[in-house]
Enzyme design. Structure first.
Site, short mmCIF file in Angstrom:
data_model
loop_
_atom_site.label_atom_id
_atom_site.label_comp_id
_atom_site.label_asym_id
_atom_site.label_seq_id
_atom_site.Cartn_x
_atom_site.Cartn_y
_atom_site.Cartn_z
N ASN A 4 0.88 -1.18 0.00
CA ASN A 4 0.00 0.00 0.00
C ASN A 4 0.91 1.22 0.00
O ASN A 4 1.47 1.58 1.03
CB ASN A 4 -0.90 -0.03 1.25
CG ASN A 4 -1.78 1.20 1.33
OD1 ASN A 4 -1.82 2.02 0.40
ND2 ASN A 4 -2.49 1.35 2.44
N TRP A 5 1.06 1.82 -1.16
CA TRP A 5 1.96 2.98 -1.27
C TRP A 5 1.35 4.23 -0.63
O TRP A 5 2.02 5.24 -0.48
CB TRP A 5 2.30 3.26 -2.75
CG TRP A 5 3.29 2.29 -3.34
CD1 TRP A 5 3.89 1.23 -2.70
CD2 TRP A 5 3.82 2.31 -4.68
NE1 TRP A 5 4.75 0.59 -3.56
CE2 TRP A 5 4.73 1.22 -4.78
CE3 TRP A 5 3.61 3.12 -5.79
CZ2 TRP A 5 5.43 0.95 -5.96
CZ3 TRP A 5 4.30 2.84 -6.96
CH2 TRP A 5 5.20 1.77 -7.04
N LYS A 6 0.07 4.17 -0.31
CA LYS A 6 -0.63 5.35 0.24
C LYS A 6 -0.38 6.54 -0.70
O LYS A 6 -0.25 6.33 -1.89
CB LYS A 6 -0.20 5.60 1.70
CG LYS A 6 -0.31 4.33 2.54
CD LYS A 6 -0.20 4.56 4.02
CE LYS A 6 -0.36 3.23 4.75
NZ LYS A 6 -0.34 3.34 6.19
N HIS A 8 -9.54 0.91 4.56
CA HIS A 8 -8.30 1.14 5.32
C HIS A 8 -8.61 2.07 6.51
O HIS A 8 -9.46 2.96 6.40
CB HIS A 8 -7.24 1.76 4.40
CG HIS A 8 -5.89 1.76 5.04
ND1 HIS A 8 -5.50 2.72 5.95
CD2 HIS A 8 -4.85 0.90 4.93
CE1 HIS A 8 -4.27 2.45 6.36
NE2 HIS A 8 -3.85 1.34 5.76
N GLU A 62 -7.14 4.54 7.58
CA GLU A 62 -7.01 5.98 7.26
C GLU A 62 -8.28 6.50 6.59
O GLU A 62 -8.67 7.65 6.78
CB GLU A 62 -5.76 6.20 6.38
CG GLU A 62 -4.49 6.06 7.22
CD GLU A 62 -3.29 5.49 6.48
OE1 GLU A 62 -3.26 5.51 5.25
OE2 GLU A 62 -2.36 4.99 7.17
N GLU A 101 -5.23 -4.92 10.46
CA GLU A 101 -4.21 -3.89 10.72
C GLU A 101 -4.58 -3.16 12.01
O GLU A 101 -5.46 -2.29 12.00
CB GLU A 101 -4.17 -2.87 9.57
CG GLU A 101 -3.83 -3.46 8.22
CD GLU A 101 -3.30 -2.41 7.27
OE1 GLU A 101 -2.15 -2.56 6.82
OE2 GLU A 101 -4.00 -1.42 6.99
N GLY A 116 2.40 2.53 10.79
CA GLY A 116 3.34 3.64 10.63
C GLY A 116 4.01 4.06 11.94
O GLY A 116 4.64 5.11 12.02
N SER A 163 3.52 -1.87 10.41
CA SER A 163 4.97 -1.87 10.66
C SER A 163 5.65 -3.21 10.33
O SER A 163 6.61 -3.61 10.99
CB SER A 163 5.28 -1.45 12.11
OG SER A 163 4.81 -0.13 12.32
N GLY A 206 2.99 -0.99 4.31
CA GLY A 206 3.02 0.44 4.01
C GLY A 206 4.45 0.90 3.79
O GLY A 206 5.04 0.69 2.72
N GLY A 207 5.04 1.52 4.81
CA GLY A 207 6.37 2.13 4.70
C GLY A 207 7.43 1.25 4.04
O GLY A 207 8.15 1.70 3.15
P1 13P Z 1 3.03 0.59 7.73
O1 13P Z 1 3.58 -0.69 7.18
O2 13P Z 1 3.74 1.81 7.26
O3 13P Z 1 2.87 0.51 9.22
O4 13P Z 1 1.54 0.72 7.14
C1 13P Z 1 0.67 -0.34 7.22
C2 13P Z 1 -0.52 -0.02 6.42
O5 13P Z 1 -1.30 0.85 6.76
C3 13P Z 1 -0.72 -0.77 5.17
O6 13P Z 1 -2.00 -0.58 4.69
#
Ligand code: 13P
Length: 256
Positions: free
Chosen positions: A10-12, A99, A101, A171, A177, A216, A237-238
């Protein structure tokens, strides 16, 4: 029972053409174990470029492409929204839905999310349905109640049989994050709860649904997480923005 593993990036709201080039280069040399799907979810403007780059570089069997959100509506006056039909036209195969977010910043409710899951399934797009509790909810021992309240509206809307085509990503919001990963035991315990929750309605479906862990995940902790019996991969994510780390995560995953 055979469940595929999925590693989804997920590149957000990050990345663009340069990251597409880097990921294509990186995944050219990745060695995947059996029954693993890699899914890359860039922002909408880059879906089409990623799909064509994957094809040109003969990686279209390795790289599956996903959107980060969809509209529940088919078409019409919904400025700024993207329909499943548009994604279908591009051959997008997956969509992240619900998600945390989107739930927190855009106030998406579990009912709206259920409509989106339904829209994705109707279009033949695999929903990656995200669920997870906040830190306060975990501390208050409300995790299972929260997860049940996020899953039930989707089960009610689409029917349990359709979950055979759904991927669930657990999640915990407090792990996203933050660098705070759930311990593998805690993640396994929660994944087991999710599978049992589905099994109460349909054990066969529950056995087959891939359950991904997100929050994470990185190159150092993925092995222990993916070794858990009810964890079928990750939503990253990251670490998905750092191609060397992402490659390690992809090559660690294995179907069960
Ligand atoms: P991180 O891996 O940056 O914690 O993000 C997880 C995430 O929200 C994937 O959708």
């Amino acid at each position: 029972m055979a469940r595929r593993a999925i590693v989804a990036a997920n590149w957000k709201m990050n990345g663009g053409l340069a990251l597409i080039n880097t990921i294509i280069d990186g995944l050219t040399s990745v060695e995947l174990q059996e029954n693993v799907d890699v899914v890359i979810c860039p922002s909408f403007p880059f879906l089409s470029e990623l799909i064509s780059q994957a094809k040109v570089n003969k990686l279209d069997k390795v790289i599956h492409v996903g959107a980060q959100n969809i509209s529940a509506h088919e078409s019409g006056a919904y400025t700024g929204e993207v329909s499943t039909q548009m994604l279908q036209e591009l051959s997008v195969e997956f969509a992240i839905i619900g998600h945390s977010e989107r739930r927190s910043y855009y106030k998406e409710t579990s009912t709206q999310i259920a409509h989106k899951v339904n829209a994705a399934l109707k279009a033949g797009i695999t929903p990656i349905l995200c669920i997870g509790e906040s830190e306060a909810e975990r501390v208050a021992e409300q995790t299972e109640t929260v997860l049940a309240s996020q899953l039930q509206p989707v089960i009610d809307e689409v029917g349990i049989e359709k979950f055979i085509d759904v991927v669930i990503a657990y999640e915990p919001v407090w792990a996203i994050g933050t660098g705070k990963t759930a311990s593998s035991e805690m993640a396994q315990e929660t994944h087991k709860f999710i599978r049992q929750f589905l099994a109460k309605v349909n054990a066969n479906v529950a056995d087959k649904v891939p359950l991904l862990y997100g929050g994470s995940v990185n190159a150092s902790n993925c092995e222990e997480l993916f070794a858990q019996p009810d964890i079928d991969g990750g939503l990253i994510g990251g670490a998905s923005l750092q191609v060397e780390q992402f490659k390690v995560i992809c090559s660690t995953a294995k179907g069960k």
